[in-house]
Write a protein that holds these residues in place. Sequence first.
Motif, mmCIF file in Angstrom:
data_model
loop_
_atom_site.group_PDB
_atom_site.id
_atom_site.type_symbol
_atom_site.label_atom_id
_atom_site.label_comp_id
_atom_site.label_asym_id
_atom_site.label_seq_id
_atom_site.Cartn_x
_atom_site.Cartn_y
_atom_site.Cartn_z
ATOM 1 N N UNK A 1 -61.128 -35.492 36.039
ATOM 2 C CA UNK A 1 -60.067 -36.470 36.249
ATOM 3 C C UNK A 1 -60.302 -37.282 37.511
ATOM 4 N N UNK A 2 -59.873 -38.525 37.455
ATOM 5 C CA UNK A 2 -60.042 -39.417 38.593
ATOM 6 C C UNK A 2 -59.647 -40.822 38.196
ATOM 7 N N UNK A 3 -59.542 -41.723 39.156
ATOM 8 C CA UNK A 3 -59.125 -43.097 38.878
ATOM 9 C C UNK A 3 -60.242 -43.884 38.200
ATOM 10 N N UNK A 4 -59.906 -45.074 37.751
ATOM 11 C CA UNK A 4 -60.922 -45.952 37.192
ATOM 12 C C UNK A 4 -62.025 -46.218 38.199
ATOM 13 N N UNK A 5 -63.266 -46.223 37.718
ATOM 14 C CA UNK A 5 -64.395 -46.449 38.607
ATOM 15 C C UNK A 5 -64.960 -45.188 39.211
ATOM 16 N N UNK A 6 -64.396 -44.026 38.873
ATOM 17 C CA UNK A 6 -64.889 -42.766 39.437
ATOM 18 C C UNK A 6 -66.026 -42.155 38.613
ATOM 19 N N UNK B 1 -62.741 -38.902 25.827
ATOM 20 C CA UNK B 1 -62.571 -39.677 27.052
ATOM 21 C C UNK B 1 -61.151 -40.205 27.181
ATOM 22 N N UNK B 2 -60.661 -40.258 28.400
ATOM 23 C CA UNK B 2 -59.391 -40.907 28.735
ATOM 24 C C UNK B 2 -58.222 -40.351 27.942
ATOM 25 N N UNK B 3 -58.074 -39.044 27.976
ATOM 26 C CA UNK B 3 -56.949 -38.387 27.301
ATOM 27 C C UNK B 3 -55.642 -38.875 27.931
ATOM 28 N N UNK B 4 -54.697 -39.226 27.089
ATOM 29 C CA UNK B 4 -53.409 -39.671 27.600
ATOM 30 C C UNK B 4 -53.306 -41.146 27.859
ATOM 31 N N UNK C 1 -44.529 -36.773 27.324
ATOM 32 C CA UNK C 1 -44.525 -35.811 26.216
ATOM 33 C C UNK C 1 -45.751 -35.946 25.309
ATOM 34 N N UNK C 2 -46.200 -37.166 25.102
ATOM 35 C CA UNK C 2 -47.392 -37.376 24.278
ATOM 36 C C UNK C 2 -48.633 -36.812 24.964
ATOM 37 N N UNK C 3 -48.717 -36.968 26.288
ATOM 38 C CA UNK C 3 -49.858 -36.399 27.013
ATOM 39 C C UNK C 3 -49.867 -34.879 26.883
ATOM 40 N N UNK C 4 -48.698 -34.280 27.021
ATOM 41 C CA UNK C 4 -48.611 -32.826 26.870
ATOM 42 C C UNK C 4 -49.052 -32.405 25.472
ATOM 43 N N UNK D 1 -59.612 -37.769 32.140
ATOM 44 C CA UNK D 1 -58.277 -38.345 32.242
ATOM 45 C C UNK D 1 -58.102 -38.888 33.647
ATOM 46 N N UNK D 2 -57.092 -39.724 33.823
ATOM 47 C CA UNK D 2 -56.803 -40.199 35.173
ATOM 48 C C UNK D 2 -56.166 -39.101 36.006
ATOM 49 N N UNK D 3 -55.442 -38.198 35.330
ATOM 50 C CA UNK D 3 -54.770 -37.099 36.015
ATOM 51 C C UNK D 3 -55.028 -35.800 35.267
#
Length: 208
Positions: free
Chosen positions: A18-23, A142-145, A151-154, A174-176
Amino acid sequence: MFENVDVDVPAGGLLVAHGPGGSGRTALLLALCARMRLTTGVVQVGRDRAVGRGARRIQARTAIARADAAVEPEGRLTVAELIAEHRWSDRAVTTRAVAGAAWLLGLPLRGRTPAEDLDPLETLLLATALALACAPAVLAVDNVGRGCTRPQRERAWQALRTVTDTGCTVLATATEPPPTDPGADTVLLALPHRSAALLSPIGSQAQS
């Protein structure tokens, strides 16, 4: 891109990078599946290393459900057309296998629905079901959520943990990190932001 990554994921486990865009999340995912060459370091799946024939064996054992800008369901196609396309591209995939994967993930298959009309969670689960239908040892998502409500992420993370219950190893980004308890077999990997402040823009020294 990414650098200084050292991670060991158990068979049947879940990696969450997990990390921000560009990581470097997507690049890392492609590298772990032997779809992208490393300049340094090594990727190993079982006894196979991502070099020469080892890379081809890793590619055969891995499936990518989604990788931003590289692998994504075509929104103009219906669910049925996407299944047919997947069966054509991989002769080992059957309609029954896709239906079984969708059932495992809790996704109703509405064949006439265009993919672009699915909500973000359904889009993710459909891509995952299509990839899972070829019975890979390793599944990458890639990029779950992305675009999902909490609730959808969970629900998305619960679905991916259901996949690991079958013995399949899941590599996800994911971003988080997951919003709930990740579980004992989950490996969390935080990717640092590659700050633009570290790159001096042209002419900045002359202005300072």
